[in-house]
Design a protein around this motif. Structure first.
Motif, PDB file in Angstrom:
ATOM      1  N   HIS A 147     -14.826  -5.145   4.504  1.00 36.23           N
ATOM      2  CA  HIS A 147     -15.138  -6.501   4.935  1.00 36.23           C
ATOM      3  C   HIS A 147     -16.627  -6.768   4.732  1.00 36.23           C
ATOM      4  O   HIS A 147     -17.429  -6.615   5.639  1.00 36.23           O
ATOM      5  N   TYR A 148     -16.959  -7.168   3.521  1.00 41.90           N
ATOM      6  CA  TYR A 148     -18.351  -7.453   3.205  1.00 41.90           C
ATOM      7  C   TYR A 148     -18.748  -8.825   3.760  1.00 41.90           C
ATOM      8  O   TYR A 148     -17.902  -9.666   4.033  1.00 41.90           O
ATOM      9  N   GLY A 198      -3.611  -9.241   3.582  1.00 42.99           N
ATOM     10  CA  GLY A 198      -3.080  -9.417   2.244  1.00 42.99           C
ATOM     11  C   GLY A 198      -2.594  -8.106   1.648  1.00 42.99           C
ATOM     12  O   GLY A 198      -2.990  -7.011   2.066  1.00 42.99           O
ATOM     13  N   GLU A 199      -1.745  -8.207   0.652  1.00 46.77           N
ATOM     14  CA  GLU A 199      -1.095  -7.026   0.072  1.00 46.77           C
ATOM     15  C   GLU A 199      -2.090  -6.021  -0.503  1.00 46.77           C
ATOM     16  O   GLU A 199      -1.896  -4.809  -0.381  1.00 46.77           O
ATOM     17  N   ARG A 200      -3.198  -6.505  -1.058  1.00 49.68           N
ATOM     18  CA  ARG A 200      -4.143  -5.601  -1.719  1.00 49.68           C
ATOM     19  C   ARG A 200      -4.915  -4.722  -0.747  1.00 49.68           C
ATOM     20  O   ARG A 200      -5.560  -3.747  -1.139  1.00 49.68           O
ATOM     21  N   PHE A 201      -4.863  -5.046   0.572  1.00 52.83           N
ATOM     22  CA  PHE A 201      -5.628  -4.283   1.552  1.00 52.83           C
ATOM     23  C   PHE A 201      -4.757  -3.395   2.438  1.00 52.83           C
ATOM     24  O   PHE A 201      -5.209  -2.928   3.474  1.00 52.83           O
ATOM     25  N   GLN A 202      -3.517  -3.158   2.053  1.00 54.80           N
ATOM     26  CA  GLN A 202      -2.607  -2.419   2.921  1.00 54.80           C
ATOM     27  C   GLN A 202      -3.062  -0.977   3.171  1.00 54.80           C
ATOM     28  O   GLN A 202      -2.942  -0.462   4.285  1.00 54.80           O
ATOM     29  N   LEU A 205      -6.017  -1.178   5.536  1.00 50.33           N
ATOM     30  CA  LEU A 205      -5.573  -1.580   6.861  1.00 50.33           C
ATOM     31  C   LEU A 205      -4.963  -0.397   7.607  1.00 50.33           C
ATOM     32  O   LEU A 205      -5.211  -0.210   8.804  1.00 50.33           O
ATOM     33  N   GLU A 206      -4.191   0.413   6.898  1.00 57.50           N
ATOM     34  CA  GLU A 206      -3.593   1.593   7.517  1.00 57.50           C
ATOM     35  C   GLU A 206      -4.677   2.603   7.913  1.00 57.50           C
ATOM     36  O   GLU A 206      -4.588   3.246   8.963  1.00 57.50           O
ATOM     37  N   GLN A 207      -5.714   2.716   7.100  1.00 60.50           N
ATOM     38  CA  GLN A 207      -6.820   3.604   7.443  1.00 60.50           C
ATOM     39  C   GLN A 207      -7.505   3.141   8.730  1.00 60.50           C
ATOM     40  O   GLN A 207      -7.805   3.958   9.616  1.00 60.50           O
ATOM     41  N   LEU A 208      -7.731   1.836   8.850  1.00 54.34           N
ATOM     42  CA  LEU A 208      -8.345   1.303  10.056  1.00 54.34           C
ATOM     43  C   LEU A 208      -7.465   1.557  11.281  1.00 54.34           C
ATOM     44  O   LEU A 208      -7.957   1.931  12.358  1.00 54.34           O
ATOM     45  N   ARG A 209      -6.170   1.375  11.108  1.00 56.75           N
ATOM     46  CA  ARG A 209      -5.246   1.598  12.228  1.00 56.75           C
ATOM     47  C   ARG A 209      -5.270   3.042  12.687  1.00 56.75           C
ATOM     48  O   ARG A 209      -5.306   3.327  13.893  1.00 56.75           O
TER      49      ARG A 209
END
Length: 363
Positions: A147-148, A198-202, A205-209
């Motif tokens: 998230h720049y 969005g699909e490109r960040f899945q 997103l899983e890493q953040l979770r």
């Protein structure tokens, strides 16, 4: 949910159906310039990139910790810059304190105590000294990597929500406070509520979770840590996060604008401020006075309009949001807002006119 208007209740949240869901409505008349309500956020957090770039703010209330001159020097990359009228700077460095464990900074002992009682006992690194292996440190690095700037939300809002629940004596009550916010992962146009959904960040997103779960898992809110629950949290802060503006330079400029000066001296000051913001624009880009975000129950109920009758302001130079009427509002009328950030409103008249022309062109 209601807020006071004198000795009566002045506003209420109503379900209105359709794509809007709910809205905030006046229960009494508000005149232009009148305060509709004041509100503190349930949680608030500085943007992580602002923090990384050296913007110093109280870790609890977002009050600036650098002086207006220090702020201007950093943003303009001119360490020799001297601001006139130093009495217009509100920063009180003599009141600043640091956490003895993790060294985060506060504008006062009062803010330090409030943070400790609400969430900081859980989030304090216990003297880790910024250990890069600490789960919360890894979480923040991972967020910055996906998230720049310009940031529109912060993972630390979610962390503080969880820490608030973990520290609360009434955990169900704390959970209920956050349940009132909209947290749909799509909006009315079936578009994502935040780009990370969005699909490109899945993968990211899983890493953040996983990092959030490792750092802060709590059994009573286990559903927040599931893949779908975490997506809802991202949607919640992405949809409801209100930008918080607390720039010391903005406050200095506003206070300068209120000075009773001779015409020639006032003109010289306006020219100085215009030139200063031009230098800031050259060095750091458009100077936006949203240094963090917070979750405000009443504000989040206000729907958007390009012809608003109210605006959110931060006149106390901290996280206290003051909703002001910009035109007369009649009982039963919906309170709607639009954005022109606080910093740009507090530039000199010449700069404000240019910014307003730019915003008008956008709309």
């Amino acid at each position: 949910m209601e807020a006071s208007c004198g000795d009566t209740h002045g506003v209420e949240v109503r379900e209105i159906g359709g794509s809007k869901g709910k809205g905030l409505f006046a229960l009494c008349k508000f005149s232009a310039g009148e305060t509709i309500f004041e509100e503190r956020p349930l949680v608030c957090s500085q943007f992580l990139w602002n923090q990384a770039y050296g913007y110093l703010a109280c870790d609890y209330c977002m009050r600036p910790l650098e002086t207006a001159e220090e702020n201007a020097q950093r943003l303009s990359s001119n360490r020799q810059l001297v601001l006139p009228y130093p009495q217009c700077c509100n920063t009180k460095k003599e009141n600043h304190v640091n956490c003895s464990q993790c060294e985060v900074s506060y504008c006062s002992v009062a803010c330090q105590s409030l943070a400790w009682e609400q969430y900081h006992r859980v989030l304090c690194f216990g003297g880790s000294g910024g250990d890069s292996n600490h789960p919360l440190e890894q979480l923040q690095v991972a967020w910055r990597n996906v998230h720049y700037p310009p940031e529109t939300a912060s993972i630390m809002l979610i962390a503080r929500m969880i820490a608030t629940v973990k520290q609360a004596k009434d955990k169900e009550g704390a959970i209920h406070l956050f349940s009132q916010f909209c947290h749909s992962t799509v909006n009315e146009e079936e578009q994502i509520a935040h780009k990370l959904l969005g699909e490109r960040f899945q993968v990211q997103l899983e890493q953040l979770r996983e990092l959030l779960s490792k750092a802060l898992f709590e059994e009573c809110i286990y559903h927040w840590f599931t893949p779908e629950g975490f997506r809802s949290l991202i949607a919640l802060v992405g949809t409801n996060g209100q930008g918080v503006g607390t720039s010391p330079l903005s406050v200095w400029t506003k206070n300068c604008d209120a000075l009773d000066l001779p015409t020639e001296e006032k003109q010289h000051l306006n020219e100085f401020i215009d030139h200063l913001y031009e230098e800031v624009d050259k060095e750091t880009g458009a100077f936006l006075n949203n240094e963090g975000s917070g979750l405000y129950p009443l504000q989040s109920s206000c729907n958007h309009s390009c012809v608003p009758n109210a605006e959110a302001t931060f006149p106390y130079s901290n996280f206290v949001l003051v909703m002001e009427a910009v035109k007369d509002i009649e009982p039963g009328e919906e309170i709607v807002v639009c954005y022109l950030d606080d910093c740009n409103r507090h530039r000199s008249r010449h700069s404000r006119i240019k910014m307003l022309r730019y915003v008008k062109a956008i709309f």
